[in-house]
Scaffold this motif. Structure first.
Motif, PDB file in Angstrom:
ATOM      1  N   PRO A  47      52.145  35.573  43.370  1.00 28.33           N
ATOM      2  CA  PRO A  47      52.576  36.313  44.554  1.00 28.33           C
ATOM      3  C   PRO A  47      51.416  36.915  45.364  1.00 28.33           C
ATOM      4  O   PRO A  47      51.489  36.964  46.586  1.00 28.33           O
ATOM      5  N   TYR A  48      50.374  37.352  44.699  1.00 26.51           N
ATOM      6  CA  TYR A  48      49.227  37.982  45.379  1.00 26.51           C
ATOM      7  C   TYR A  48      47.959  37.180  45.100  1.00 26.51           C
ATOM      8  O   TYR A  48      47.857  36.503  44.072  1.00 26.51           O
ATOM      9  N   LEU A  49      46.999  37.311  45.990  1.00 22.66           N
ATOM     10  CA  LEU A  49      45.707  36.646  45.798  1.00 22.66           C
ATOM     11  C   LEU A  49      45.095  37.041  44.462  1.00 22.66           C
ATOM     12  O   LEU A  49      44.546  36.200  43.746  1.00 22.66           O
ATOM     13  N   SER A  50      45.242  38.290  44.078  1.00 23.65           N
ATOM     14  CA  SER A  50      44.674  38.751  42.810  1.00 23.65           C
ATOM     15  C   SER A  50      45.360  38.126  41.592  1.00 23.65           C
ATOM     16  O   SER A  50      44.802  38.133  40.495  1.00 23.65           O
ATOM     17  N   ASP A  51      46.558  37.554  41.779  1.00 21.34           N
ATOM     18  CA  ASP A  51      47.267  36.887  40.685  1.00 21.34           C
ATOM     19  C   ASP A  51      46.809  35.449  40.482  1.00 21.34           C
ATOM     20  O   ASP A  51      47.132  34.837  39.465  1.00 21.34           O
ATOM     21  N   LEU A  52      46.076  34.916  41.424  1.00 22.48           N
ATOM     22  CA  LEU A  52      45.619  33.533  41.360  1.00 22.48           C
ATOM     23  C   LEU A  52      44.497  33.404  40.335  1.00 22.48           C
ATOM     24  O   LEU A  52      43.658  34.299  40.205  1.00 22.48           O
ATOM     25  N   SER A  53      44.468  32.299  39.624  1.00 22.74           N
ATOM     26  CA  SER A  53      43.398  32.094  38.638  1.00 22.74           C
ATOM     27  C   SER A  53      42.041  32.057  39.331  1.00 22.74           C
ATOM     28  O   SER A  53      41.936  31.723  40.517  1.00 22.74           O
ATOM     29  N   ALA A  54      40.994  32.379  38.587  1.00 24.80           N
ATOM     30  CA  ALA A  54      39.637  32.366  39.138  1.00 24.80           C
ATOM     31  C   ALA A  54      39.262  30.979  39.637  1.00 24.80           C
ATOM     32  O   ALA A  54      38.642  30.840  40.697  1.00 24.80           O
ATOM     33  N   ALA A  55      39.655  29.940  38.904  1.00 30.18           N
ATOM     34  CA  ALA A  55      39.331  28.567  39.318  1.00 30.18           C
ATOM     35  C   ALA A  55      39.975  28.236  40.661  1.00 30.18           C
ATOM     36  O   ALA A  55      39.342  27.627  41.538  1.00 30.18           O
ATOM     37  N   ALA A  56      41.216  28.651  40.864  1.00 26.57           N
ATOM     38  CA  ALA A  56      41.896  28.393  42.131  1.00 26.57           C
ATOM     39  C   ALA A  56      41.273  29.209  43.257  1.00 26.57           C
ATOM     40  O   ALA A  56      41.079  28.692  44.367  1.00 26.57           O
ATOM     41  N   ARG A  57      40.946  30.485  42.996  1.00 27.45           N
ATOM     42  CA  ARG A  57      40.300  31.305  44.034  1.00 27.45           C
ATOM     43  C   ARG A  57      38.985  30.682  44.465  1.00 27.45           C
ATOM     44  O   ARG A  57      38.661  30.654  45.653  1.00 27.45           O
ATOM     45  N   GLU A  58      38.221  30.147  43.516  1.00 26.77           N
ATOM     46  CA  GLU A  58      36.946  29.507  43.851  1.00 26.77           C
ATOM     47  C   GLU A  58      37.162  28.256  44.697  1.00 26.77           C
ATOM     48  O   GLU A  58      36.371  27.966  45.586  1.00 26.77           O
ATOM     49  N   ARG A  59      38.212  27.518  44.451  1.00 24.06           N
ATOM     50  CA  ARG A  59      38.496  26.273  45.171  1.00 24.06           C
ATOM     51  C   ARG A  59      39.060  26.531  46.568  1.00 24.06           C
ATOM     52  O   ARG A  59      38.891  25.711  47.473  1.00 24.06           O
ATOM     53  N   LEU A  60      39.714  27.658  46.758  1.00 26.47           N
ATOM     54  CA  LEU A  60      40.439  27.941  47.997  1.00 26.47           C
ATOM     55  C   LEU A  60      39.553  27.853  49.245  1.00 26.47           C
ATOM     56  O   LEU A  60      39.894  27.180  50.212  1.00 26.47           O
ATOM     57  N   LEU A  61      38.425  28.501  49.241  1.00 27.26           N
ATOM     58  CA  LEU A  61      37.583  28.521  50.432  1.00 27.26           C
ATOM     59  C   LEU A  61      36.956  27.149  50.708  1.00 27.26           C
ATOM     60  O   LEU A  61      36.875  26.725  51.868  1.00 27.26           O
ATOM     61  N   THR A  62      36.569  26.434  49.663  1.00 26.35           N
ATOM     62  CA  THR A  62      35.999  25.094  49.847  1.00 26.35           C
ATOM     63  C   THR A  62      37.032  24.162  50.472  1.00 26.35           C
ATOM     64  O   THR A  62      36.727  23.420  51.409  1.00 26.35           O
ATOM     65  N   LEU A  63      38.247  24.197  49.960  1.00 26.35           N
ATOM     66  CA  LEU A  63      39.312  23.361  50.507  1.00 26.35           C
ATOM     67  C   LEU A  63      39.626  23.769  51.938  1.00 26.35           C
ATOM     68  O   LEU A  63      39.804  22.918  52.810  1.00 26.35           O
ATOM     69  N   THR A  64      39.687  25.068  52.198  1.00 27.75           N
ATOM     70  CA  THR A  64      39.979  25.557  53.540  1.00 27.75           C
ATOM     71  C   THR A  64      38.923  25.090  54.532  1.00 27.75           C
ATOM     72  O   THR A  64      39.250  24.659  55.644  1.00 27.75           O
ATOM     73  N   GLU A  65      37.662  25.135  54.142  1.00 28.18           N
ATOM     74  CA  GLU A  65      36.591  24.669  55.027  1.00 28.18           C
ATOM     75  C   GLU A  65      36.763  23.178  55.342  1.00 28.18           C
ATOM     76  O   GLU A  65      36.628  22.749  56.487  1.00 28.18           O
ATOM     77  N   ARG A  66      37.093  22.386  54.325  1.00 33.70           N
ATOM     78  CA  ARG A  66      37.318  20.953  54.552  1.00 33.70           C
ATOM     79  C   ARG A  66      38.476  20.742  55.528  1.00 33.70           C
ATOM     80  O   ARG A  66      38.417  19.899  56.424  1.00 33.70           O
ATOM     81  N   LEU A  67      39.539  21.506  55.366  1.00 34.65           N
ATOM     82  CA  LEU A  67      40.698  21.353  56.250  1.00 34.65           C
ATOM     83  C   LEU A  67      40.390  21.763  57.684  1.00 34.65           C
ATOM     84  O   LEU A  67      40.906  21.151  58.622  1.00 34.65           O
ATOM     85  N   THR A  68      39.549  22.781  57.876  1.00 31.96           N
ATOM     86  CA  THR A  68      39.166  23.140  59.249  1.00 31.96           C
ATOM     87  C   THR A  68      38.412  21.978  59.894  1.00 31.96           C
ATOM     88  O   THR A  68      38.610  21.682  61.074  1.00 31.96           O
ATOM     89  N   GLN A  69      37.582  21.299  59.131  1.00 32.99           N
ATOM     90  CA  GLN A  69      36.853  20.137  59.655  1.00 32.99           C
ATOM     91  C   GLN A  69      37.818  19.010  60.011  1.00 32.99           C
ATOM     92  O   GLN A  69      37.666  18.355  61.043  1.00 32.99           O
ATOM     93  N   VAL A  70      38.822  18.783  59.170  1.00 33.83           N
ATOM     94  CA  VAL A  70      39.818  17.741  59.429  1.00 33.83           C
ATOM     95  C   VAL A  70      40.638  18.084  60.667  1.00 33.83           C
ATOM     96  O   VAL A  70      40.895  17.222  61.512  1.00 33.83           O
ATOM     97  N   LEU A  71      41.054  19.338  60.782  1.00 36.66           N
ATOM     98  CA  LEU A  71      41.798  19.749  61.974  1.00 36.66           C
ATOM     99  C   LEU A  71      40.983  19.513  63.230  1.00 36.66           C
ATOM    100  O   LEU A  71      41.476  18.932  64.205  1.00 36.66           O
ATOM    101  N   ARG A  72      39.743  19.933  63.218  1.00 33.32           N
ATOM    102  CA  ARG A  72      38.887  19.753  64.401  1.00 33.32           C
ATOM    103  C   ARG A  72      38.631  18.281  64.699  1.00 33.32           C
ATOM    104  O   ARG A  72      38.642  17.870  65.856  1.00 33.32           O
ATOM    105  N   ALA A  73      38.421  17.475  63.669  1.00 29.58           N
ATOM    106  CA  ALA A  73      38.216  16.037  63.867  1.00 29.58           C
ATOM    107  C   ALA A  73      39.475  15.377  64.435  1.00 29.58           C
ATOM    108  O   ALA A  73      39.385  14.337  65.088  1.00 29.58           O
ATOM    109  N   SER A  74      40.630  15.996  64.212  1.00 27.19           N
ATOM    110  CA  SER A  74      41.901  15.482  64.731  1.00 27.19           C
ATOM    111  C   SER A  74      42.229  16.052  66.111  1.00 27.19           C
ATOM    112  O   SER A  74      43.274  15.747  66.673  1.00 27.19           O
TER     113      SER A  74
END
Length: 148
Positions: A47-74
């Motif tokens: 339910p909250y960001l603090s409830d997310l596992s450390a591995a998922a929190r670490e992956r979140l920003l990397t994935l988000t950055e990739r998606l911003t690049q995909v959105l812009r490329a589109s």
């Protein structure tokens, strides 16, 4: 029934899926504020960001950055993208399951953005919206494959 994002993750509800990995699924928002409004949804019911596992929190920003690049490329959000996590009900979190919004913006879109924020859950125009979401999903999936 459990939450809507858990039901989407298990395949019990449909979604315009763009990408999936061990921590997240990426889908289009069915009540988008702007074209190509993307959600990064945790596979964990957190339910909250603090409830997310450390591995998922670490992956979140990397994935988000990739998606911003995909959105812009589109062609979406070339000049700006809102990244938004509503962390808790008082923060306007409608579904108590962690998800990050990527909302592409363009110059001068504020009046339409505000209007959509007020009317987004109303039932009119759903058929045309579904057709648009299908086109956007195809375009973004194609760009994701090309950019991989």
């Amino acid at each position: 029934m459990d939450c809507v994002f858990c039901a989407i993750g298990s395949g019990r509800l449909p979604a315009h899926r763009l990408y999936e990995d061990e921590h997240f699924q990426v889908i289009l928002d069915i009540y988008p504020l702007r074209p190509a409004h993307v959600l990064v949804v945790s596979r964990e019911h957190a339910p909250y960001l603090s409830d997310l596992s450390a591995a998922a929190r670490e992956r979140l920003l990397t994935l988000t950055e990739r998606l911003t690049q995909v959105l812009r490329a589109s062609g979406y959000g070339i000049e700006g993208i809102n990244l938004l996590i509503n962390d808790g009900p008082v923060a306007n979190q409608h579904v108590p399951h962690l998800h990050l919004h990527l909302i592409p913006r363009r110059p001068g879109d504020l009046p339409a953005f505000l209007w959509r924020a007020v009317t987004r859950f109303l039932p009119f125009g759903r058929k045309a919206l579904q057709a648009r979401l299908t086109r956007e999903a195809e375009q973004l999936r194609h760009t994701l494959q090309r950019e991989s």
